[in-house]
Structures are given as structure tokens and as C-alpha cells.
Design an enzyme around this catalytic site. Structure first.
Site, PDB file in Angstrom:
ATOM      1  N   HIS A 150       0.836  -1.205   0.000  1.00  0.00           N
ATOM      2  CA  HIS A 150       0.000   0.000   0.000  1.00  0.00           C
ATOM      3  C   HIS A 150       0.870   1.255   0.000  1.00  0.00           C
ATOM      4  O   HIS A 150       0.646   2.190  -0.779  1.00  0.00           O
ATOM      5  CB  HIS A 150      -0.908  -0.019   1.227  1.00  0.00           C
ATOM      6  N   GLU A 151       1.875   1.283   0.876  1.00  0.00           N
ATOM      7  CA  GLU A 151       2.723   2.470   0.976  1.00  0.00           C
ATOM      8  C   GLU A 151       3.604   2.633  -0.261  1.00  0.00           C
ATOM      9  O   GLU A 151       3.818   3.750  -0.744  1.00  0.00           O
ATOM     10  CB  GLU A 151       3.559   2.404   2.247  1.00  0.00           C
ATOM     11  N   HIS A 154       1.637   4.371  -3.002  1.00  0.00           N
ATOM     12  CA  HIS A 154       1.561   5.826  -2.922  1.00  0.00           C
ATOM     13  C   HIS A 154       2.741   6.472  -3.646  1.00  0.00           C
ATOM     14  O   HIS A 154       2.580   7.466  -4.359  1.00  0.00           O
ATOM     15  CB  HIS A 154       1.556   6.283  -1.463  1.00  0.00           C
ATOM     16  N   GLU A 207      -6.163   6.696  -1.424  1.00  0.00           N
ATOM     17  CA  GLU A 207      -6.083   5.536  -0.549  1.00  0.00           C
ATOM     18  C   GLU A 207      -6.661   4.288  -1.215  1.00  0.00           C
ATOM     19  O   GLU A 207      -6.106   3.192  -1.101  1.00  0.00           O
ATOM     20  CB  GLU A 207      -6.828   5.822   0.764  1.00  0.00           C
TER      21      GLU A 207
END
Length: 278
Positions: A150-151, A154, A207
Site C-alpha cells: 500500500h505504501e 503511494h 487511498e
């Protein structure tokens, strides 16, 4: 010993990928994306990617120095750090498919002692995990991979670059575009960008996109995509409505879990293929 809360960024996870902080060479992974997140925003072009990544690297090193001074930076032989770096090595070969520049980034992963339930990946591949998210959520390797994916997403989708571009355009006017493209006071601008990175909040759209791209990254790394759902159920159970920082920038809830559940079938084949390949 943990860093003081005021000294820490609002989001992120970092761990060095090799002893001494050395980078990891990458080769693009084959295969088309299975999740549908659409093209990146054109707004990001208002901000120089190279300048933003340079500012992020400076801020990252300052954070590590603060943690080291306070005895909160995990050594290379720390068991949790070694697990995180092993996870990163499995995910990184699949990052250039989402951003070709990722093959040239000097990726790092570090672990910082703090009770915060938090993690981040800065532009240019600078990752940090706080021990709080590993310990308080008792993350499995699969769940930690979902957080890391997920990070990473980004950074790969350049959400920070887009957010800063929109902030600058709205708050300071589009005339700042010349400076952001490297034509203005570069030193002052780099410092300003670095400061913004420490307090940046992503949109719900960002997100959701990071959830889906991270889900695919983890599946291609042979991590069970179903862990994405168990991760957020754990997060809800542990944090409740306490307003913790991780949830202030990572909105959770039934909709998030439903979106993940709807996309798990799209990446299950990638997971099985990667698992069989060992």
C-alpha cells in the site's frame, strides 16, 4: 527507546534493503495490471519529480538521524527489520510496471521504535515501519506485505507529487509552477517540499488506489491477498474510534473492505502462480 511524537512524520514505514543502506537493482516484471486504477493525474506534472524525490531523501535521512540519536533505529540484524526487508525484496521487482523510474530509485527500508500504529513510503522509495504497527496488530508476514505494498503504491503512483501540486496551485497560484519545474529558488523550494511531506494527507481516492495497487504488488510477491481484509479488520478492532494518526490518513470501514474483497479474485491467479514458483 522511542522517538518523541513531535519528531515523527504523520505517515510511513522505512527499512534499508541492504546493510549500509545500499539500493537494490530491479528488473521490470512481466504481465499486465489486473486491478483497474486508471491513469495517473496530470496535475503531478506541475511538480518536478526529481526535486521532490531529493527533498524526500533529505527528510528521510534527518528522520533516521533523529531515531539513531534516541536509540530508536533498529539495527540491521533486528528480526522484525530482516522480515520487512525480505518482504521488500519480493515486492520490488514488480514496481517498475507501475512507475518506470522505480528501477532507478535507491529503495530503503528502516524500522523505528515507536508505539505509533504507522508506516510510510516517501517519494523515491524511502520506506519506514514503526514497531507499533507490527506489535499492536500482531501482523503476519502476509499482512505486513499488504501494508508495505500500500505504501509503495503511494510512491509509485506519485500521490505526494499530485497532492503538493494541487496544494500549491490552490494556495499559491499557478504562477508557482515555474518554480516547481526548477526555474525558481530551488533550495528554498526543496525545503518547503520536504516540510510538506511530513504532514501530507492523501485523499480517499488516493487511498483506494493504493489499496488496489498494493494488493496486486503483494500478490505478485506471493503474499496471500486475503490478508488485505484481515489487516483492516485488525486495524478496526485495535484502534476503534481513538483517532490514531494512521487512521486519520488511511480511512477505514466497510467500504474499504468491500473494495478489497471485490478485487481479490482479480489477483488470486497471480498469487497462486507466484506461490508455485517459490
Amino acid at each position: 527507546m522511542c522517538l518523541a511524537r513531535s519528531c515523527l512524520p504523520r505517515r510511513g514505514f522505512l527499512t534499508s534493503l541492504a546493510a549500509g543502506g545500499a539500493g537494490l537493482a530491479l528488473a521490470p516484471a512481466a504481465g499486465l495490471a489486473q486491478v483497474d486504477v486508471g491513469p495517473p493525474s496530470s496535475m503531478r506534472k506541475l511538480v518536478s519529480a526529481e526535486q521532490l524525490e531529493s527533498a524526500a531523501a533529505q527528510q528521510y535521512q534527518q528522520l533516521l538521524a533523529q531515531a539513531r540519536t534516541k536509540g530508536a533505529l533498529a539495527p540491521d540484524d533486528h528480526p522484525q527489520l530482516r522480515r520487512l526487508r525480505a518482504t521488500a525484496r519480493r515486492l520490488l521487482p514488480h514496481t517498475p510496471a507501475w512507475n518506470p523510474r522505480a528501477s532507478r530509485w535507491q529503495w530503503e527500508v528502516h524500522l523505528i521504535g515507536s508505539r505509533q500504529i504507522n508506516a510510510f513510503c516517501m517519494p523515491g522509495g524511502k520506506i519506514a515501519f514503526f514497531t507499533g504497527i507490527l506489535d499492536q496488530l500482531a501482523l503476519t508476514d502476509d499482512e505486513a506485505a499488504m501494508v508495505m505494498g500500500h505504501e509503495m503504491a503511494h510512491a509509485l503512483r506519485e500521490h505526494a507529487r499530485e497532492r503538493i501540486a494541487k496544494t500549491q496551485a490552490t494556495g499559491l497560484g499557478l504562477s508557482l509552477g515555474a518554480q516547481l519545474l526548477g526555474l525558481g529558488d530551488v533550495g528554498r523550494l526543496a525545503a518547503d517540499l520536504g516540510t510538506q511531506l511530513l504532514s501530507l494527507k492523501f485523499s480517499r481516492e488516493d487511498e483506494t488506489e493504493a489499496d488496489l495497487v498494493g494488493l496486486e504488488l503483494a500478490a505478485r510477491g506471493a503474499y496471500d491477498p486475503r490478508a488485505s481484509v484481515s489487516l483492516w479488520r485488525k486495524m478496526a478492532a485495535v484502534t476503534g474510534n481513538n483517532g490514531l494518526e494512521f487512521l486519520s490518513t488511511h480511512p477505514s470501514g466497510p467500504n474499504r473492505i468491500r473494495d478489497l474483497e471485490a478485487n481479490i479474485p482479480k489477483v488470486e491467479g497471480l498469487y497462486e502462480q507466484a506461490r508455485r514458483a517459490g
